[in-house]
Structure formats: structure tokens, C-alpha cells
Design a protein around this motif. Structure first.
Motif, mmCIF file in Angstrom:
data_model
loop_
_atom_site.group_PDB
_atom_site.id
_atom_site.type_symbol
_atom_site.label_atom_id
_atom_site.label_comp_id
_atom_site.label_asym_id
_atom_site.label_seq_id
_atom_site.Cartn_x
_atom_site.Cartn_y
_atom_site.Cartn_z
ATOM 1 N N HIS A 184 40.950 42.936 35.157
ATOM 2 C CA HIS A 184 40.746 43.343 36.557
ATOM 3 C C HIS A 184 39.487 42.683 37.143
ATOM 4 N N HIS A 226 38.859 40.539 40.522
ATOM 5 C CA HIS A 226 37.805 40.931 41.465
ATOM 6 C C HIS A 226 36.924 39.722 41.797
ATOM 7 N N LYS A 275 42.373 41.901 45.336
ATOM 8 C CA LYS A 275 42.259 43.357 45.307
ATOM 9 C C LYS A 275 42.530 43.862 43.887
ATOM 10 N N THR A 276 41.774 44.890 43.490
ATOM 11 C CA THR A 276 42.008 45.507 42.183
ATOM 12 C C THR A 276 42.384 46.966 42.396
ATOM 13 N N SER A 277 43.040 47.519 41.388
ATOM 14 C CA SER A 277 43.334 48.948 41.420
ATOM 15 C C SER A 277 42.932 49.512 40.058
ATOM 16 N N THR A 310 45.357 55.259 41.587
ATOM 17 C CA THR A 310 45.370 53.840 41.286
ATOM 18 C C THR A 310 46.677 53.479 40.563
ATOM 19 N N THR A 335 43.524 50.833 46.184
ATOM 20 C CA THR A 335 42.629 49.919 45.477
ATOM 21 C C THR A 335 41.515 50.730 44.796
ATOM 22 N N THR A 336 40.764 50.022 43.979
ATOM 23 C CA THR A 336 39.617 50.627 43.292
ATOM 24 C C THR A 336 38.723 51.358 44.286
ATOM 25 N N GLU A 346 39.288 52.094 47.555
ATOM 26 C CA GLU A 346 39.961 53.119 48.373
ATOM 27 C C GLU A 346 40.005 54.448 47.615
#
Ligand code: NAP
Ligand code: MG
Length: 403
Positions: free
Chosen positions: A312, A316, A321-323, A370, A386-387, A389
Motif C-alpha cells: 500500500h 501511496h 489512493k490507498t485503502s 476500508t 480511502t485510508t 476518508e
């Protein structure tokens, strides 16, 4: 708004990669807005460990000895690839191993339970905490391949010249042998850490070995646990209304699957290696697994059980975008704050930590989660966040609860 005062400094140990990115956000958005807290900060970024010849890791462990409670972000344990990636002087030891050795601690893992993430074992209702003895047995073995017929023996030569020996096997053809050991000191220390955590979290303590077969080796574990319990913990356990329960390892496995959880399962090194992965995956996700290092001297270090989520982090870095799920890292903070508040006698700090935990759980249970959880949740959410959010959603709930 009046901030809540945390009396004693908390030892903060920063780390690497994606967990470091989340760490900063958790601090800025969820922890620091509400607390007047002094953080005794140690930067265990792999490059800083390298720059300080790993002294920073030792200093971090010393700080936990001083203040008793620490919170740690996941860190890279360097391998050959990391040496190139970060241009390191050498393959530094795992920080967790260094800290564990300095605090003489045992690691306990415990899952975060959520109403919409069902355990694979349907009647598991409460966490099963696993404590794994982290020294000796098959992990420090000596092995030989036996080429052909002959006698294999175990021999002990005492410092005083005393010799003890026993025959392992009379080989009539090729085979294998293995010698393992443990020490009474290490077993005693493990037993103390287990009983300390049981008392701390008001959990029944289970311990199991195969002492019917291993009448000296495993029986020694059983006896030491019983001695430590009787001499140091029995009265406190009775006062707390919890119990210590010893059984055979096969019986323990059968009972764990039938139980509803809510106990600490102490395991010998190999049993803990295998059973902690079984219990963790049966509870749902690595990102929901918390971890605490408990030392028999009363030091506590909280962290997530997972690593730095390297894949991840590379996304980044590319601006994608990452979750990534921050739950276990967030619970490292709340676990440490609860312990700090308990030791300081500041219930408002404990309440704040509980508010944060509740807000994060409600965020997921209301359907905001997530990607890792969206895959396994019931009902299935319409999507995932996302991470950042997710952290923002938790922060908004915390703000509401604190208003
Ligand atoms: P990892 O960080 O545990 O992650 C392995 C995989 O599990 C991830 O790629 C991801 O799967 C999933 N995952 C883990 N945590 C997650 C989270 N919070 N949210 C969402 N998914 C999560 O292991 P790694 O990436 O193989 O190891 C990276 C570094 O961590 C290594 O350098 C290792 O030394 C270090 N490490 C440190 C600790 C520690 O400090 N306690 C413990 C273990 C490993 P997907 O990629 O499929 O999404
Ligand atoms: Mg394992």
C-alpha cells in the motif's frame, strides 16, 4: 474546548511506510486535538535506526522502562532488499526483538470484534487473546541428519563436571534427530507475563502442553506455571473472580473451538506460532488484530499485529489512493492511553480512549470501512473508503462524541 490532561509522558515509537503515514494522521486528527499530553518520542524509521546505529531502539525500550507505557508503530525488519532500498549500513535486528529482550516481555494478540464482521467460528462472541512464549523449543533447536545405523544420545555436561545422558534411539538405518531446550527463568517469566495480563484484563487464563507424553519437558512448563500461580497470583485471581485452567493441548484446541471466547490462551512457542494465525484468520482480518507486549516487571507496549503494509505504501508514494485499515494502529493508541490513565488514576483519559474505540467501531458497523473489511463484511457495503476518508469519518464521530 478544555483538553484532557495526561499526567505522565507516554512513550511514542514511530515507524515505517504506510503505518507511519497513518500514524501521523491518527495523532493529528484523533488524539492530539483532545489531549494535553507529553509524548516521549523515538523515531524508529529504518533510516534513523541506521543513522543512530540502532541506539534509538535501545533508548525507546529504556524510556518504556522509565514511564512503563509505550505505543509503537509498525517497523521494517531489514532484509537484503531493504539494505539496498534504504542504503543501510547493516541488516539491523528486528526492533520488536530488541525491545522484547530488553523488557523481558511476552506478546499477546487480541482481535477487535465488530458486529458486521462475523468470525468463522459462529459462536465466538468475545475475543480470544493468545499469548505466545517467545523463547526456545524448536526455534532454538539443534538438528542432525543420521546417516545410518548407530546410537543417538542426549548428553549434558555440567559446569561442575557432572554428566547426564540418555539414549534417544538405536538407529538401524538413516533418520533424523533434534535437540531443544528451554530455561526455568524464561518459562517463569512467561508465566508471570500471562498471569499479569489475565489480571489486567480480567480474563481466565488457559495453559496447555502435552505433558502426558513429554513427562519431563512439558511437565516442567506445567509445574512452573502452577508454582508461579500459587505463589504470586492465586489470591489476586480469586479476588478478581477469574481462574487459571490447565489442560492438555489437544483438549484445549477442542475447547477453544467450542467456547465463546473471553479468555487468554497461553501457548508454548510452537503452539502459539500456529494457533495465533489460526485464531487471527478465524476472527476476520490481520488489520483487526491488536498486540501488546507485557513485561513481568509491569511495562506495557501497545502496537498493531500487522506490519508496515508495504504494498500500500508504494501505491501511496506513486500518488495513488490507498485503502489501508488503521484500526489496529488506533487501538494501539487507545490501549496505551487506557493503561496510562489507569496507572495515573485519571479516569477521564480512560474514558477518552473508550470514546475513540466506540467511535471507530460504530464507523465500521454503520457501513464505512476500508477495502479489506468491505470484502468480508455482512451486509456487504456499497463500497469502501480511502485510508484518509476512514480516519476522517472516525474523527468526525469522535468530535461529535466529545462535543
Ligand atoms: P504486512 O504489513 O502485515 O501486510 C501484509 C498484507 O496484509 C498487506 O499487503 C495487506 O494485504 C494486508 N494488510 C496488513 N495490514 C493491513 C491493514 N492495516 N489494512 C489493510 N490491509 C492490511 O506485511 P508486509 O507488507 O509483508 O511487511 C511489510 C514490513 O512489515 C516488513 O518489512 C516487515 O519486516 C514488517 N513487519 C513489522 C511488524 C511490526 O513492526 N510489528 C510486524 C510484521 C511485519 P493486501 O496487499 O492484499 O491489501
Ligand atoms: Mg507464524
Amino acid at each position: 474546548m478544555q483538553k484532557i490532561t495526561v499526567k505522565t509522558p507516554l512513550v511514542e515509537i514511530d515507524g515505517d511506510e504506510m503505518t507511519r503515514v497513518m500514524w501521523q494522521m491518527l495523532k493529528d486528527k484523533i488524539i492530539l486535538p483532545y489531549l494535553d499530553i507529553q509524548l516521549d518520542y523515538y523515531d524508529l524509521h529504518v533510516k534513523n535506526r541506521d543513522n543512530t546505529d540502532d541506539k534509538v531502539t535501545v533508548e525507546a525500550a529504556e524510556a518504556i522502562r522509565k514511564y512503563k507505557v509505550g505505543v509503537k508503530c509498525a517497523t521494517i525488519t531489514p532484509d537484503a532488499k531493504r539494505i539496498d532500498e534504504y542504503d543501510l549500513k547493516q541488516q539491523w535486528k528486528s526492533p520488536n526483538a530488541t525491545i522484547r529482550a530488553m523488557l523481558d516481555g511476552t506478546v499477546f494478540r487480541s482481535p477487535i470484534l465488530l458486529a458486521n464482521i462475523a468470525p468463522e467460528v459462529k459462536h465466538w462472541k468475545k475475543p480470544i487473546v493468545i499469548g505466545r512464549h517467545a523463547y526456545g523449543d524448536v526455534y532454538k533447536n539443534a538438528e542432525l541428519k543420521i546417516p545410518g545405523p548407530g546410537t543417538a544420545e542426549l548428553v549434558f555436561t555440567g559446569a561442575d563436571g557432572q554428566v547426564l545422558r540418555t539414549t534417544i534411539h538405536e538407529f538401524s538405518g538413516p533418520g533424523i534427530i533434534q535437540g531443544m531446550h528451554n530455561t526455568d527463568d524464561s518459562i517463569r517469566s512467561f508465566a508471570r507475563a500471562c498471569f499479569t495480563l489475565g489480571l489486567d484484563q480480567k480474563l481466565d487464563v488457559w495453559f496447555a502442553t502435552k505433558d502426558t507424553i513429554s513427562k519431563i519437558y512439558d511437565a516442567n512448563f506445567r509445574n512452573i506455571f502452577q508454582e508461579v500461580y500459587d505463589a504470586e497470583f492465586k489470591a489476586a485471581f480469586e479476588a478478581a473472580g477469574i481462574e487459571y485452567f490447565y489442560t492438555l493441548i489437544d483438549d484445549a484446541v477442542a475447547r477453544v473451538v467450542k467456547a465463546e471466547g473471553g479468555f487468554l490462551w497461553c501457548c508454548k512457542n510452537y503452539d502459539g506460532d500456529v494457533m495465533s494465525d489460526m485464531v487471527a484468520s478465524a476472527f476476520g482480518s490481520l488489520a483487526l488484530m491488536t498486540s501488546v507486549l507485557v513485561s513481568p516487571h509491569g511495562y506495557f507496549e501497545y502496537e498493531a499485529a500487522h506490519g508496515t503494509v508495504q504494498r500500500h505504501y508504494y501505491k501511496h508514494l506513486k500518488g495513488e489512493k490507498t485503502s489501508t485499515n488503521c484500526m489496529a494502529s488506533l487501538f494501539a493508541w487507545t490501549g496505551a492511553l487506557k493503561k496510562r490513565g489507569e496507572l495515573d488514576g485519571t479516569p477521564d483519559v480512560v474514558r477518552f480512549a473508550e470514546t475513540v474505540e466506540k467511535a471507530s467501531i460504530e464507523t465500521i458497523e454503520s457501513g464505512t470501512m476500508t477495502g479489506d473489511l468491505a470484502r468480508i463484511a455482512t451486509p456487504k457495503p456499497s463500497g469502501f473508503v480511502t485510508t484518509e476518508e476512514f480516519i476522517d469519518a472516525v474523527a468526525a464521530r469522535v468530535a461529535q462524541a466529545m462535543a
